[in-house]
Design a protein around this motif. Sequence first.
Motif, PDB file in Angstrom:
ATOM      1  N   GLU A 142       0.827  -1.214   0.000  1.00 14.94           N
ATOM      2  CA  GLU A 142       0.000   0.000   0.000  1.00 14.94           C
ATOM      3  C   GLU A 142       0.858   1.259   0.000  1.00 14.94           C
ATOM      4  OE1 GLU A 142      -2.771  -0.118   3.221  1.00 14.94           O
ATOM      5  OE2 GLU A 142      -3.906  -1.768   2.346  1.00 14.94           O
ATOM      6  N   GLU A 143       1.905   1.255   0.817  1.00 14.69           N
ATOM      7  CA  GLU A 143       2.799   2.413   0.863  1.00 14.69           C
ATOM      8  C   GLU A 143       3.511   2.607  -0.464  1.00 14.69           C
ATOM      9  OE1 GLU A 143       5.136   1.182   4.191  1.00 14.69           O
ATOM     10  OE2 GLU A 143       4.071   2.514   5.581  1.00 14.69           O
ATOM     11  N   CYS A 144       3.934   1.512  -1.059  1.00 13.30           N
ATOM     12  CA  CYS A 144       4.611   1.555  -2.353  1.00 13.30           C
ATOM     13  C   CYS A 144       3.660   2.092  -3.431  1.00 13.30           C
ATOM     14  CB  CYS A 144       5.108   0.163  -2.723  1.00 13.30           C
ATOM     15  SG  CYS A 144       6.125   0.119  -4.197  1.00 13.30           S
ATOM     16  N   ALA A 145       2.428   1.609  -3.447  1.00 13.15           N
ATOM     17  CA  ALA A 145       1.435   2.074  -4.417  1.00 13.15           C
ATOM     18  C   ALA A 145       1.134   3.557  -4.210  1.00 13.15           C
ATOM     19  CB  ALA A 145       0.156   1.253  -4.296  1.00 13.15           C
ATOM     20  N   GLU A 157       3.145   5.810  -2.923  1.00 12.85           N
ATOM     21  CA  GLU A 157       4.318   6.577  -3.343  1.00 12.85           C
ATOM     22  C   GLU A 157       4.365   6.696  -4.867  1.00 12.85           C
ATOM     23  OE1 GLU A 157       9.086   6.188  -3.010  1.00 12.85           O
ATOM     24  OE2 GLU A 157       7.947   5.852  -1.165  1.00 12.85           O
ATOM     25  N   LYS A 158       4.055   5.603  -5.555  1.00 10.89           N
ATOM     26  CA  LYS A 158       4.015   5.633  -7.023  1.00 10.89           C
ATOM     27  C   LYS A 158       2.951   6.608  -7.509  1.00 10.89           C
ATOM     28  CE  LYS A 158       5.749   1.003  -8.043  1.00 10.89           C
ATOM     29  NZ  LYS A 158       5.399  -0.317  -8.599  1.00 10.89           N
ATOM     30  N   MET A 159       1.790   6.581  -6.874  1.00 15.44           N
ATOM     31  CA  MET A 159       0.714   7.479  -7.266  1.00 15.44           C
ATOM     32  C   MET A 159       1.109   8.934  -7.022  1.00 15.44           C
ATOM     33  SD  MET A 159      -3.322   7.479  -6.220  1.00 15.44           S
ATOM     34  CE  MET A 159      -3.050   7.957  -4.530  1.00 15.44           C
ATOM     35  N   ALA A 160       1.767   9.200  -5.909  1.00 14.39           N
ATOM     36  CA  ALA A 160       2.214  10.565  -5.608  1.00 14.39           C
ATOM     37  C   ALA A 160       3.225  11.044  -6.645  1.00 14.39           C
ATOM     38  CB  ALA A 160       2.814  10.624  -4.207  1.00 14.39           C
ATOM     39  N   LEU A 161       4.136  10.170  -7.056  1.00 15.92           N
ATOM     40  CA  LEU A 161       5.120  10.526  -8.084  1.00 15.92           C
ATOM     41  C   LEU A 161       4.442  10.796  -9.427  1.00 15.92           C
ATOM     42  CD1 LEU A 161       8.025   8.055  -7.249  1.00 15.92           C
ATOM     43  CD2 LEU A 161       8.040  10.541  -6.985  1.00 15.92           C
ATOM     44  N   MET A 162       3.443  10.003  -9.759  1.00 20.12           N
ATOM     45  CA  MET A 162       2.708  10.222 -11.007  1.00 20.12           C
ATOM     46  C   MET A 162       1.963  11.546 -10.971  1.00 20.12           C
ATOM     47  SD  MET A 162       1.351   6.343 -11.937  1.00 20.12           S
ATOM     48  CE  MET A 162      -0.172   6.993 -12.505  1.00 20.12           C
ATOM     49  N   MET A 163       1.378  11.879  -9.842  1.00 18.62           N
ATOM     50  CA  MET A 163       0.661  13.145  -9.704  1.00 18.62           C
ATOM     51  C   MET A 163       1.629  14.318  -9.851  1.00 18.62           C
ATOM     52  SD  MET A 163      -2.550  12.593  -9.342  1.00 18.62           S
ATOM     53  CE  MET A 163      -3.220  14.046  -8.596  1.00 18.62           C
ATOM     54  N   GLU A 164       2.798  14.209  -9.245  1.00 26.32           N
ATOM     55  CA  GLU A 164       3.812  15.255  -9.369  1.00 26.32           C
ATOM     56  C   GLU A 164       4.232  15.435 -10.824  1.00 26.32           C
ATOM     57  OE1 GLU A 164       7.295  15.111  -6.850  1.00 26.32           O
ATOM     58  OE2 GLU A 164       6.068  14.428  -5.166  1.00 26.32           O
ATOM     59  N   ALA A 165       4.420  14.329 -11.520  1.00 30.20           N
ATOM     60  CA  ALA A 165       4.826  14.381 -12.929  1.00 30.20           C
ATOM     61  C   ALA A 165       3.735  15.040 -13.773  1.00 30.20           C
ATOM     62  CB  ALA A 165       5.138  12.985 -13.445  1.00 30.20           C
ATOM     63  N   MET A 166       2.476  14.718 -13.487  1.00 29.70           N
ATOM     64  CA  MET A 166       1.367  15.328 -14.228  1.00 29.70           C
ATOM     65  C   MET A 166       1.299  16.824 -13.968  1.00 29.70           C
ATOM     66  SD  MET A 166      -1.614  12.405 -13.869  1.00 29.70           S
ATOM     67  CE  MET A 166      -2.875  13.626 -13.932  1.00 29.70           C
ATOM     68  N   GLN A 167       1.484  17.231 -12.729  1.00 29.13           N
ATOM     69  CA  GLN A 167       1.459  18.653 -12.387  1.00 29.13           C
ATOM     70  C   GLN A 167       2.609  19.391 -13.068  1.00 29.13           C
ATOM     71  OE1 GLN A 167       1.440  18.452  -8.111  1.00 29.13           O
ATOM     72  NE2 GLN A 167      -0.800  18.560  -7.994  1.00 29.13           N
ATOM     73  N   GLU A 168       3.771  18.781 -13.122  1.00 27.10           N
ATOM     74  CA  GLU A 168       4.927  19.396 -13.784  1.00 27.10           C
ATOM     75  C   GLU A 168       4.667  19.549 -15.279  1.00 27.10           C
ATOM     76  OE1 GLU A 168       8.405  21.264 -14.591  1.00 27.10           O
ATOM     77  OE2 GLU A 168       7.464  20.954 -12.636  1.00 27.10           O
TER      78      GLU A 168
END
Length: 121
Positions: free
Chosen positions: A4-7, A9-20
């Motif tokens: 769950e933590e890994c998922a 973290e991956k989702m947070a990284l994807m959101m950051e990439a989308m915002q960028e």
Amino acid sequence: MNKEECAFEKMALMMEAMQETERQDAMMDELRAAAFEALILHPGSDYRSWSDILCEQYTLEVYDALGEDEDIIRSSLAKLWMEAYQDTASDLVYTYRDWSKAFATPESVQMYYDLVEETKK
């Protein structure tokens, strides 16, 4: 780290990439608008003068969208020159190169403004 933590973290990284990506797109849109404005305000601009105007008078837009590396800026502006731009006032779409030809003289710029004014009526 559990699944769950890994998922998460991956989702947070994807959101950051989308915002960028969205932020970069917005900065490029600002540069495109500035590039069009430069052509209207400086009738008769060719590629060289247009790119110089952007670098000197629209530095913030250029740096925000393209970074500060001079080689990257110049190559990116060369690509932009051949890119299509849709003017929001007239809805016409031409490359910046073609817009520069359309805005070759102060009289042609005035004709553009007259056209835009007529379409608003």
